[in-house]
Design a protein around this motif. Structure first.
Motif, PDB file in Angstrom:
ATOM      1  N   TYR A 197      -1.183  23.588  -5.366  1.00 49.53           N
ATOM      2  CA  TYR A 197      -0.220  22.789  -6.118  1.00 49.53           C
ATOM      3  C   TYR A 197      -0.978  21.760  -6.955  1.00 49.53           C
ATOM      4  O   TYR A 197      -1.965  21.183  -6.497  1.00 49.53           O
ATOM      5  N   TYR A 235       9.276  17.243  -1.324  1.00 52.16           N
ATOM      6  CA  TYR A 235       8.687  18.333  -0.541  1.00 52.16           C
ATOM      7  C   TYR A 235       9.280  18.297   0.854  1.00 52.16           C
ATOM      8  O   TYR A 235       9.225  17.274   1.542  1.00 52.16           O
ATOM      9  N   LYS A 238       8.362  23.185   3.573  1.00 53.58           N
ATOM     10  CA  LYS A 238       7.341  23.984   2.877  1.00 53.58           C
ATOM     11  C   LYS A 238       7.736  24.334   1.446  1.00 53.58           C
ATOM     12  O   LYS A 238       7.185  25.264   0.853  1.00 53.58           O
ATOM     13  N   ARG A 239       8.658  23.597   0.894  1.00 56.78           N
ATOM     14  CA  ARG A 239       9.118  23.891  -0.465  1.00 56.78           C
ATOM     15  C   ARG A 239       9.202  22.611  -1.296  1.00 56.78           C
ATOM     16  O   ARG A 239       9.479  21.542  -0.781  1.00 56.78           O
ATOM     17  N   TRP A 240       8.985  22.785  -2.606  1.00 62.01           N
ATOM     18  CA  TRP A 240       9.151  21.694  -3.557  1.00 62.01           C
ATOM     19  C   TRP A 240      10.474  21.854  -4.287  1.00 62.01           C
ATOM     20  O   TRP A 240      10.951  22.975  -4.495  1.00 62.01           O
TER      21      TRP A 240
END
Length: 281
Positions: A197, A235, A238-240
């Motif tokens: 990222y 966040y 485990k995701r943005w």
């Protein structure tokens, strides 16, 4: 009793406290609605370039108070310096309690590497013509002041808000190319260095997309701003995601009105000292 959303990381940038364009009340509402483990301030939080003793509303001060309260309550606050608050770079790698000041940060998130920085170091106009960039900053501030008056009128008429600065950016091919080049350079460098990222701000363009080339791939994320887009990055699990104040509904959080420990005179004095120290260099 306030029930705040618990998230792992919240990222905000380009707040520009101390300018007419800053929507501090929107940001304060957002900060009052979340309970992050980490709060990353990704540059241009206080606009020291355009700081004036004549303009620092109470709502702007309350944003600082809220951030300090979050830190006091155990939130890790990482302040990454930007170009409008570059005077803080002399204090890089300083930690006070739960607040740290850095120029960049690398975090491991669920087995993946995330690279955080403001992004101005990749902006040629900032590096090679700082005086011109500062002049442009004043022009942008004037444009947002005019825009706020226009939007006040539109809201009174029951019409949608309108972004003059966004219209200018979208209407200038050079500006669009500049943004595309900026995103491309940053993404390719992240891939080259093995970052999963890359998270930045600076260009006031919220975005989240995968970028891939023959060497690998990365996710490019930009937290946007609190001048015209009112966005943040979050966040969790485990995701943005991109949080958008205008689209994502919030419970009505009331601005906290208790007595502030930090007086506006103290803040003004602190910023003035930093500005004077910079001039002596």
């Amino acid at each position: 009793m306030k029930i705040r959303r618990k998230i792992e990381i919240a990222v905000i940038s380009d707040v520009h406290l101390g300018t007419f364009g800053c929507h501090a009340k929107h940001l304060l509402t957002y900060l009052n609605s979340i309970e992050p483990k980490k709060l990353i301030l990704n540059g241009d939080i206080i606009d020291i370039w355009q700081f004036s003793k004549r303009y620092f509303p109470k709502s702007h001060l309350k944003v600082i108070k809220r951030i300090m309260t979050m830190a006091a309550n155990g939130v890790e606050v990482i302040y990454i310096t930007g170009n409008h608050d570059e005077m803080l770079r002399k204090f890089s790698n300083t930690t006070i309690g739960n607040i740290s000041i850095v120029d960049k940060a690398v975090l491991e998130l669920d087995g993946k590497k995330a690279w955080f920085f403001h992004g101005d170091v990749f902006d040629i106009s900032i590096q090679n013509a700082k005086w011109l960039a500062k002049l442009g900053g004043y022009g942008y501030d004037l444009l947002t002041l005019i825009n706020s008056c226009v939007n006040w009128y539109l809201e009174k008429r029951g019409k949608e808000r309108y972004s003059l600065s966004q219209k200018v950016k979208n209407g200038v091919k050079g500006a669009i190319k500049h943004i595309n080049d900026y995103e491309k350079v940053i993404s390719e460098l992240a891939i080259e260095n093995g970052y999963d990222y890359v998270i930045c701000g600076h260009i006031h363009q919220p975005k989240m997309e995968y970028v891939q080339n023959k060497h690998g791939k990365t996710m490019y994320l930009n937290s946007g701003d609190w001048v015209e887009n009112f966005t943040a990055l979050e966040y969790q699990f485990k995701r943005w995601k991109i949080y958008n104040f205008n689209n994502d509904k919030l419970a009505p959080f009331v601005t906290e009105d208790e007595d502030e420990n930090l007086e506006v005179q103290d803040l003004i004095a602190a910023i003035t000292i930093v500005k004077r120290a910079e001039k002596k260099k």
